[in-house]
Scaffold this active site. Sequence first.
Site, PDB file in Angstrom:
ATOM      1  N   LYS A   1       0.836  -1.205   0.000  1.00 57.24           N
ATOM      2  CA  LYS A   1       0.000   0.000   0.000  1.00 57.24           C
ATOM      3  C   LYS A   1       0.869   1.253   0.000  1.00 57.24           C
ATOM      4  CE  LYS A   1      -3.572   2.778   0.383  1.00 57.24           C
ATOM      5  NZ  LYS A   1      -4.736   2.796   1.253  1.00 57.24           N
TER       6      LYS A   1
ATOM      7  N   LYS B   1      -1.268  11.792   5.387  1.00 60.23           N
ATOM      8  CA  LYS B   1      -1.143  10.810   6.473  1.00 60.23           C
ATOM      9  C   LYS B   1      -0.328   9.593   6.008  1.00 60.23           C
ATOM     10  CE  LYS B   1      -3.632   7.308   7.087  1.00 60.23           C
ATOM     11  NZ  LYS B   1      -4.480   6.136   7.301  1.00 60.23           N
TER      12      LYS B   1
END
Lengths: 292, 292
Positions: B170, B238
């Site tokens: 990811k 983030k």
Amino acid sequence: MQLGFIGLGVMGRPMAMHLLHAGHQLSVWARRRESSQPLLDAGAVGCATPAAVAQRSEVVFTMLTAGADVERVALGPDGLVEGFASHSLLIDMSTIGPAMARSLAERLALAGIDMLDAPVSGGGQAAAAATLAIMVGGKVAVLERVRPLLALLGRAIVHVGGNGAGQVAKMCNQMIMVGAIQAVAEALHFSSVSGADPAKVRQALAGGSAGSRALEVMGGRMVDRDFVAGVEARLHHKDYGIALDAAYRLGLPLPIAGQVWQQLNALMAMGWGRSDTAALLRVLEASRRATP
Amino acid sequence: MQLGFIGLGVMGRPMAMHLLHAGHQLSVWARRRESSQPLLDAGAVGCATPAAVAQRSEVVFTMLTAGADVERVALGPDGLVEGFASHSLLIDMSTIGPAMARSLAERLALAGIDMLDAPVSGGGQAAAAATLAIMVGGKVAVLERVRPLLALLGRAIVHVGGNGAGQVAKMCNQMIMVGAIQAVAEALHFSSVSGADPAKVRQALAGGSAGSRALEVMGGRMVDRDFVAGVEARLHHKDYGIALDAAYRLGLPLPIAGQVWQQLNALMAMGWGRSDTAALLRVLEASRRATP
């Protein structure tokens, strides 16, 4: 049609051959005679100077390495401008700086000569297959007049704007492409250092929001550790010099383009300029090996 | 099957709904009751604690914001581990750090609980359409046991490696995607400052060696000046914090990821965290406007 072609290297030679095979009469000049021999064998006429090529041609194509080369061929001693009849056309397909392209167009216009900047993407394979993408700057009417000639060389011919705009588009192409290659290199390097298989990561990401030609083609080369050049990294290094010089003149910060440039500098310093640009992965790996 | 779901936000809610609609029994818990109301209305059972969800479930899904949230839900007071029967399974689909994912898996294993890290890409739209790409870390046998459940949520389910490897994939996805977005932003900004039409440049480059989803989707948004979020930039910000923290722990230089991180910091500082990440273009434009 009476055409000329100067710059018979890896890209230029197959391009000139396409024009010849389409039935046009082709005049050529090369600094080294051996560059033009295959064209001469195929029926092109060899000339002693660029001026002599211009004298025999309505349209001359150039496909050279640097802006200074194009400037010398066009405007230097025995240059094209000395041989061109008024309303002749120079189509420069080299990758050079946008400012140089505009300057050449302005100086040729004083002699009544039109110019298009028409750099290409796709590399030697696309030149051979006549599937180049061609980004064109200059007058629309001039492009439309020669579009059938460009269609012999590529399949996507897009007018981007006035003189120099084709070179701007080419710089954009290089910044987006090599930026993407560097991002793929960092991600695959991160994955192997983190203990995830880069081949599986690449497979998991293909076709998703991170999908790109860079991930597909260059990511595949990185996974296979195949660093034999498609396009040699030194040419991208050259293009980054042009792009960052243009940005410098504009006072324009390009944060990741600047960083990619430094990685290409490191690649050159390591002696991998003739490798594929996928070797940007090896630059990252080398800095890792040097870590205690 | 008896399933649990915790984290019923923009992503989690449609995902939980897919599981429910496929005929599974679903237990849910949410800090704020209003988050779970649509699920309760559709037949899910509301629980007072994560432990109560685990007590009623063979498999629990989490879709939370940060690693600390997952840790608290799994191992904190009234956490999943207090309710799970041995051989139960946690599938964490949040995007958290690889090291945290591995640590959670180790601590759950001590209690006889299996865990998969299974972060997704595609955003809210893909969650609603059940077309997420799912990158899985953990034991293959565990994944195969629950593959039919994941197939209710996404269409590309790839096993990348052991625990944490899904999160590594990811991070790779985010680094490649946002790196490509930044490269597109720099190129299109360079083209407009240089006087070439960014819309035409984008068109000239599409489908060539610079082609990517980023150029197609985000380049399109930049040209249209449409900065309404698909995925909010603050979420990419983030994720970059997680990726660069992981790289820091590994002592791993990631030159352009580091630079993209700083651009995302600038984007946040300018108050555009809820815009689309295409707003990276606006960060470049703002620095230009400040130039004398």
